[in-house]
Design an enzyme around this catalytic site. Structure first.
Site, PDB file in Angstrom:
ATOM      1  N   GLU A   1      11.127   0.831   9.432  1.00  0.00           N
ATOM      2  CA  GLU A   1      12.055   1.929   9.114  1.00  0.00           C
ATOM      3  C   GLU A   1      11.290   3.204   9.423  1.00  0.00           C
ATOM      4  O   GLU A   1      10.393   3.609   8.688  1.00  0.00           O
ATOM      5  CB  GLU A   1      12.482   1.862   7.644  1.00  0.00           C
ATOM      6  CG  GLU A   1      13.776   2.593   7.348  1.00  0.00           C
ATOM      7  CD  GLU A   1      13.551   4.070   7.022  1.00  0.00           C
ATOM      8  OE1 GLU A   1      13.996   4.914   7.839  1.00  0.00           O
ATOM      9  OE2 GLU A   1      12.950   4.368   5.992  1.00  0.00           O
TER      10      GLU A   1
ATOM     11  N   LYS B   1       0.851  -1.196   0.000  1.00  0.00           N
ATOM     12  CA  LYS B   1       0.000   0.000   0.000  1.00  0.00           C
ATOM     13  C   LYS B   1       0.881   1.239   0.000  1.00  0.00           C
ATOM     14  O   LYS B   1       1.623   1.479   0.955  1.00  0.00           O
ATOM     15  CB  LYS B   1      -0.924   0.052   1.223  1.00  0.00           C
ATOM     16  CG  LYS B   1      -1.982   1.173   1.103  1.00  0.00           C
ATOM     17  CD  LYS B   1      -2.673   1.488   2.415  1.00  0.00           C
ATOM     18  CE  LYS B   1      -1.928   2.522   3.200  1.00  0.00           C
ATOM     19  NZ  LYS B   1      -1.936   3.881   2.580  1.00  0.00           N
TER      20      LYS B   1
ATOM     21  N   GLU C   1      10.735  14.980  15.734  1.00  0.00           N
ATOM     22  CA  GLU C   1      10.975  15.019  14.289  1.00  0.00           C
ATOM     23  C   GLU C   1      10.053  16.041  13.626  1.00  0.00           C
ATOM     24  O   GLU C   1       8.827  15.970  13.760  1.00  0.00           O
ATOM     25  CB  GLU C   1      10.742  13.639  13.677  1.00  0.00           C
ATOM     26  CG  GLU C   1      11.103  13.580  12.207  1.00  0.00           C
ATOM     27  CD  GLU C   1      10.984  12.189  11.627  1.00  0.00           C
ATOM     28  OE1 GLU C   1      11.793  11.835  10.747  1.00  0.00           O
ATOM     29  OE2 GLU C   1      10.065  11.445  12.041  1.00  0.00           O
TER      30      GLU C   1
ATOM     31  N   CYS D   1      14.039  11.098   6.644  1.00  0.00           N
ATOM     32  CA  CYS D   1      14.323  10.702   8.029  1.00  0.00           C
ATOM     33  C   CYS D   1      15.805  10.737   8.349  1.00  0.00           C
ATOM     34  O   CYS D   1      16.188  10.650   9.518  1.00  0.00           O
ATOM     35  CB  CYS D   1      13.746   9.326   8.337  1.00  0.00           C
ATOM     36  SG  CYS D   1      14.134   8.068   7.112  1.00  0.00           S
TER      37      CYS D   1
END
Length: 478
Positions: free
Chosen positions: A249, A176, A380, A283
């Site tokens: 991840e 997906k 983040e 990231c």
């Protein structure tokens, strides 16, 4: 305007979704709707997994040579369509069109070719008599059907990171893509159908509910996601109920640590590139600049100058643009919120604002005066915002760098080889760069520790993650 409604790709062909709901696809550079995608329901996920299960019965028994040849052919087919794929990626993400082939499409082709080679290079313990009268050997086998979810920051590239090792190892896939960037992944599935048997790669479109159905389904024996920490934790919890293997991840908060004995101009150039490439939606982006107090002001001035001359944002076809818009309205609001909530002791030395009133553009931003427990240091942002701190010595730099929940990537900038090796050892991150930040190669592993997840993408390690090991022992008789 509205455009076509996309379809899933299941068992080698487009397939209508069973649900009625759809999602508008919005151009992040113009905020115009250009297509819609279905919100697939459990029945769609069931159909995709059924196709993958049928395909695994034969694909799982193909030879490494057959799988290698198929992936080489897929890589060549994508290379032939590089310009088309770049157009789709730019439409979905708003990224500068001029550099997309070199920056992302060519990398995806190389990664496919790497895993094609890896398919024929598995190694293990040799067959031998480890117990008297018995011969043992190790089989390395595909896991079976794999469920995967990919993000919106590098839609095609992240799809390749997921499907290439899985298919090379003999698995079949239900994937997906992000609900905001499905175009290139659908095109990948269509092209793959020219060289792979039906059902080896299936793509199901949808939102978070679709992803939950896909990752919580009883069929896959491994589920993999590239995404947020929140999403990763949800996947791990759901997988625990069925003892599925999990590959996560997740996020990052990468420090770039600069000492006075390095070339500061070179460091400023490299860090600005690593901080603002892809609008900081990476990231591994250099989101934290830790600089020795003796050169703090000098380096900040160099960074500010470099931002002014090189870190320009704008539409995908505008000349001289380094990065495009943020991916969606929610992401723009999140990035803006981080800057709007800055404490009084922080100072925005450049940027800090949305650019224009059309499209999700945000200026390259540098913030100084930050403390270790500030939100901008600990959380983040996933946007073009660089947080700057100063340190006194090596011990403090290591403590500050490691003092966040994330542990994906870091860099150290120094002319002292011994110091570089100490930091490579002591930085608690899955990747450490020395005097550079953000390059990737297909041959080396990518993956983090702590809240950045577990499992490796790329490299032989990433390939082995999609296999299982079986011990076979035979009695010799006599």
């Amino acid at each position: 305007m509205t455009g076509p409604t996309l379809r899933n790709f299941i068992d080698g062909a487009p397939a209508d979704a069973r649900g009625d709901a759809t999602i508008d696809l919005v151009d992040p550079a113009t905020e115009e709707v250009y297509a819609s995608a279905p919100v697939s329901v459990e029945a769609d996920v069931d159909a995709a997994y059924a196709a993958a299960s049928r395909a695994f019965a034969t694909w799982g028994r193909t030879t490494p040579a057959d799988r290698q040849l198929a992936l080489f052919r897929l890589a060549d087919a994508l290379a032939d369509r590089a310009e088309e794929l770049a157009d789709l990626e730019s439409q979905d993400t708003g990224k500068p069109r001029a550099s997309l082939v070199a920056d992302e499409i060519d990398q995806s082709v190389d990664q496919l070719r790497f895993f094609a080679g890896a398919a024929r290079n598995l190694e293990g313990r040799g067959a031998a008599e480890y117990l008297a009268g018995h011969t043992s050997y190790v089989r390395r086998e595909p896991i079976g059907v794999v469920g995967q979810v990919t993000p919106w920051n590098y839609p095609l590239n992240m799809a390749i990171w997921k499907i290439a090792p899985a298919i090379a190892a003999g698995n079949t896939v239900v994937l997906k893509p992000s609900d905001t960037t499905p175009l290139s992944t659908l095109r990948l599935a269509e092209v793959a159908a020219e060289v792979l048997p039906p059902g080896v790669l299936n793509v199901v479109l949808g939102d978070r509910s679709t992803g939950a159905a896909l990752l919580g389904h009883p069929t896959p024996q491994l589920v993999a996601i590239t995404g947020s920490v929140r999403a990763g934790m949800e996947v791990a919890r759901a997988a625990a109920d069925d003892l599925k293997r999990v590959h996560l991840e997740l996020g990052g908060k990468a420090p770039a640590i600069v000492f006075a004995d390095t070339d500061l101009a070179q460091a400023a150039e490299g860090i600005v590139t690593a901080a603002y490439f892809n609008a900081g939606q990476d990231c591994t982006a250099a989101t934290r600049l830790l600089v020795h107090e003796s050169v703090h002001d000098e380096l900040v001035a160099l960074v500010r100058e470099r931002v002014a001359t090189h870190a320009r944002t704008g539409g995908p076809r505008e000349p001289g643009v380094f990065y495009g818009p943020l991916n969606n309205a929610d992401q723009l609001a999140m990035v803006s919120g981080f800057v709007d909530r800055l404490p009084d002791h922080a100072e925005v030395v450049v940027g800090g604002r949305r650019q224009g009133d059309r499209g999700y553009f945000y200026e390259a931003t540098v913030v100084t005066g930050l403390r270790q427990d500030d939100e901008l240091v600990q959380s983040e942002v996933f946007g073009p915002v660089l947080a700057v701190q100063s340190f006194r010595d090596e011990a403090e730099a290591i403590a500050m760098a490691n003092g966040v929940p994330y542990a994906l990537a870091a860099s150290v900038w120094t002319g002292d080889h011994g110091r570089a090796m100490r930091f490579a050892r002591d930085l608690d991150f899955g990747c450490v760069w020395i005097n550079t930040h953000i390059p990737f190669v297909s041959d080396m592993p990518h993956g983090g520790f702590k809240h950045s997840g577990y499992g490796k993408d790329l490299s032989q390690y990433g390939f082995e993650d999609y296999t299982r090991v079986k011990h076979v022992m035979s009695f010799l008789g006599g």
